[in-house]
Scaffold this active site. Structure first.
Site, PDB file in Angstrom:
ATOM      1  N   ASP A  89      63.279  70.740   7.115  1.00  0.00           N
ATOM      2  CA  ASP A  89      63.730  69.438   7.611  1.00  0.00           C
ATOM      3  C   ASP A  89      63.221  68.442   6.565  1.00  0.00           C
ATOM      4  OD1 ASP A  89      64.960  68.271  10.305  1.00  0.00           O
ATOM      5  OD2 ASP A  89      63.389  66.879   9.736  1.00  0.00           O
TER       6      ASP A  89
ATOM      7  N   LYS B 229      60.889  72.642  17.257  1.00  0.00           N
ATOM      8  CA  LYS B 229      60.704  71.812  16.057  1.00  0.00           C
ATOM      9  C   LYS B 229      59.220  71.754  15.767  1.00  0.00           C
ATOM     10  CE  LYS B 229      63.340  69.272  13.352  1.00  0.00           C
ATOM     11  NZ  LYS B 229      64.790  69.379  13.111  1.00  0.00           N
TER      12      LYS B 229
HETATM   13  N1  GLU Z   1      66.173  70.812  10.461  1.00  0.00           N
HETATM   14  C1  GLU Z   1      67.555  71.163  10.636  1.00  0.00           C
HETATM   15  C2  GLU Z   1      68.087  70.518  11.902  1.00  0.00           C
HETATM   16  O1  GLU Z   1      67.704  69.418  12.209  1.00  0.00           O
HETATM   17  C3  GLU Z   1      67.822  72.653  10.511  1.00  0.00           C
HETATM   18  C4  GLU Z   1      67.030  73.536  11.429  1.00  0.00           C
HETATM   19  C5  GLU Z   1      67.187  75.026  11.156  1.00  0.00           C
HETATM   20  O2  GLU Z   1      67.893  75.418  10.232  1.00  0.00           O
HETATM   21  O3  GLU Z   1      66.572  75.778  11.911  1.00  0.00           O
HETATM   22  O4  GLU Z   1      68.918  71.029  12.600  1.00  0.00           O
END
Ligand code: GLU
Length: 468
Positions: free
Chosen positions: A181, A141
């Protein structure tokens, strides 16, 4: 022993609490001030006590101790210039948490609240979530304390270019694949990808959530919201019920909330609320597809506030956000189901009491960790159908992994094909959680099930790959 437990129950329970408390004392000492990270780890460790008892090999290899330590954390300066010539400096971070089952994968969050604790909690959750998707993706992340709100398109572009000027050297289609996100949607992904492509001199699937004309997948924008509702439908099915006729509370008004509302309506339910930082709206008639289209234009194009909804649709009511209140009035509205799709810790103990008192018996999380531990306890004690985010909102990252697969093949699948795969994935996540919960003695507890099923796959991969 550094136990703070006040439990007066039987010996095994005390032992369990002691293990968790001792483990957490070390985590807290090693990662001071990272409250959200502590919260995420404590929840997982509490679920895993029974697994570690059954599997001494995990304990011997200190799998859990290794899993709570990110493989790598990158922090960097992001300088950029406002339209009026002012110099700004933000902080960029990428937490590369685990590559045990695939390249690091997870979104980027741009929000003033972003710090290392928030990104470590999100990265940690992502490891388990990605494991549950059935697809080969590790967890990561990243993000920045940059606030896109109120910035011009040009300012957002300059920020994204500066952010990517450092990040590009750490990512790649086989290394680390960021996505969106909170605060990172189609516009930001476009600017980030453009700069990545320019610096790497390669057109690869190093980022997901791309526009359909340039490598994106069908259904990726819809995937998180749709997946959340598919998961809720699967939970209801275990009680012989469906979403048909159910009144649903939805918080948030961004990508996840929008497509959750769309799918709730499609499956015969009635979504009656939305919210943003200005407050929440309650539309007892339901947010119809026409009203939703208006909301999408408001939030995605005009970037306005949800309070405008009541000027457009006067049967709805608006309640302004009041930071002095200990509760969110949205969770005190009569309904059957609740879909928190805004942000972490948005349902506290009082909110959970209100939900239970007002008829809600299903809570499915579109956001990451939106329910505080005390609130989760209340929901579980009341035998609510509680779908934790790391299982219920995994549809977004799952379709990101499908985007990676399509990019590798240099092919695109149809809407129907991607939606079909998404539905199958959500169903198998539901089954995996239900089965793990049952096997380890807490049937119906999807939180334990998600943590256990997510953990075992990663833990076994770590055992296979040796001490790395
Ligand atoms: N931010 C999204 C999550 O919390 C998607 C992440 C992604 O597609 O890599 O899973």
């Amino acid at each position: 022993m550094n136990s703070t437990t006040t439990s007066t129950t039987t010996a095994p329970r005390t032992k369990v609490s002691t293990f968790v408390d001792d483990f957490m004392a070390q985590v807290e000492e090693r990662n001071p001030h990272e409250l959200e990270f502590h919260q995420a780890v404590r929840e997982v460790v509490s679920s895993l006590v029974v697994v570690l008892q059954k599997h001494p090999e995990y304990k011997k290899a200190r799998i859990l101790d290794r899993m709570i330590e990110p493989e790598r954390v990158i922090q960097f300066r992001v300088p950029w210039m406002s339209d009026n010539g002012e110099v700004n400096v933000n902080r960029g971070i990428r937490v590369e948490f685990s590559s045990a089952i695939g390249p690091y994968k997870g979104g980027l969050r741009f929000h003033p609240s972003v710090n290392l604790s928030i990104l470590k909690f999100l990265g940690f959750e992502q490891v388990f979530k990605n494991s549950l998707t059935t697809l080969p993706i590790g967890g990561g992340k990243g993000g920045s304390n940059f606030d896109p709100k109120g910035k011009s398109d040009n300012e957002v572009m300059r920020f994204c270019q500066s952010f990517m000027s450092e990040l590009y050297r750490h990512i790649g289609p086989n290394t680390d694949v960021p996505a969106g996100d909170i605060g990172v949607g189609g516009r930001e992904i476009g600017y980030l990808f453009g700069q990545y492509k320019r610096l790497s001199n390669e057109f690869t699937g190093a980022i997901t959530g791309k526009g359909f004309n340039w490598g994106g997948s069908r259904i990726r924008p819809e995937a998180t919201g749709y997946g959340v509702v598919y998961f809720a439908a699967a939970m209801l099915e275990t009680r012989g019920e469906s979403l048909e006729g159910k009144a649903c509370l939805v918080s948030g008004a961004g990508n996840v909330a929008q497509y959750a509302v769309e799918k709730i309506t499609e499956l015969g339910g009635k979504a009656i609320t939305l919210s943003d930082t200005s407050g929440c709206i309650h539309d007892p008639d339901g947010i119809s597809p026409e009203k939703l289209k208006w909301v999408m234009n408001l939030k995605n194009k005009r970037r306005g506030r949800i309070e405008e909804y009541v000027e457009q649709f006067p049967t709805a009511e608006f309640t302004g956000a009041d930071p002095t209140l200990q509760t969110n009035p949205l969770w005190a509205i009569n309904a059957d189901c609740a879909f928190p799709c805004a942000t972490q810790n948005e349902i506290n103990e009082k909110d959970a009491e209100h939900l239970l008192a007002n008829g809600v018996y299903l809570v499915t999380e579109g956001a990451n960790m939106p329910t505080t531990p005390e609130a989760v306890d209340l929901l579980l004690d009341a035998r609510t159908l509680y779908g934790p985010g790391k299982a219920a909102n995994a549809g977004g990252v799952a379709v990101s992994a499908l985007e990676m697969a399509q990019n590798s093949m240099r092919l695109t699948w149809s809407r129907e094909e991607v939606d079909q795969r998404l539905q199958e994935i959500m169903r198998s996540i539901h089954t995996a959680c239900a089965e793990a919960a049952e096997t380890y003695g807490t049937p119906g507890n999807y939180m334990n099930g998600a943590n256990i099923a997510g953990f075992c796959k990663v833990a076994d991969a770590m055992l296979d790959q040796g001490l790395v």
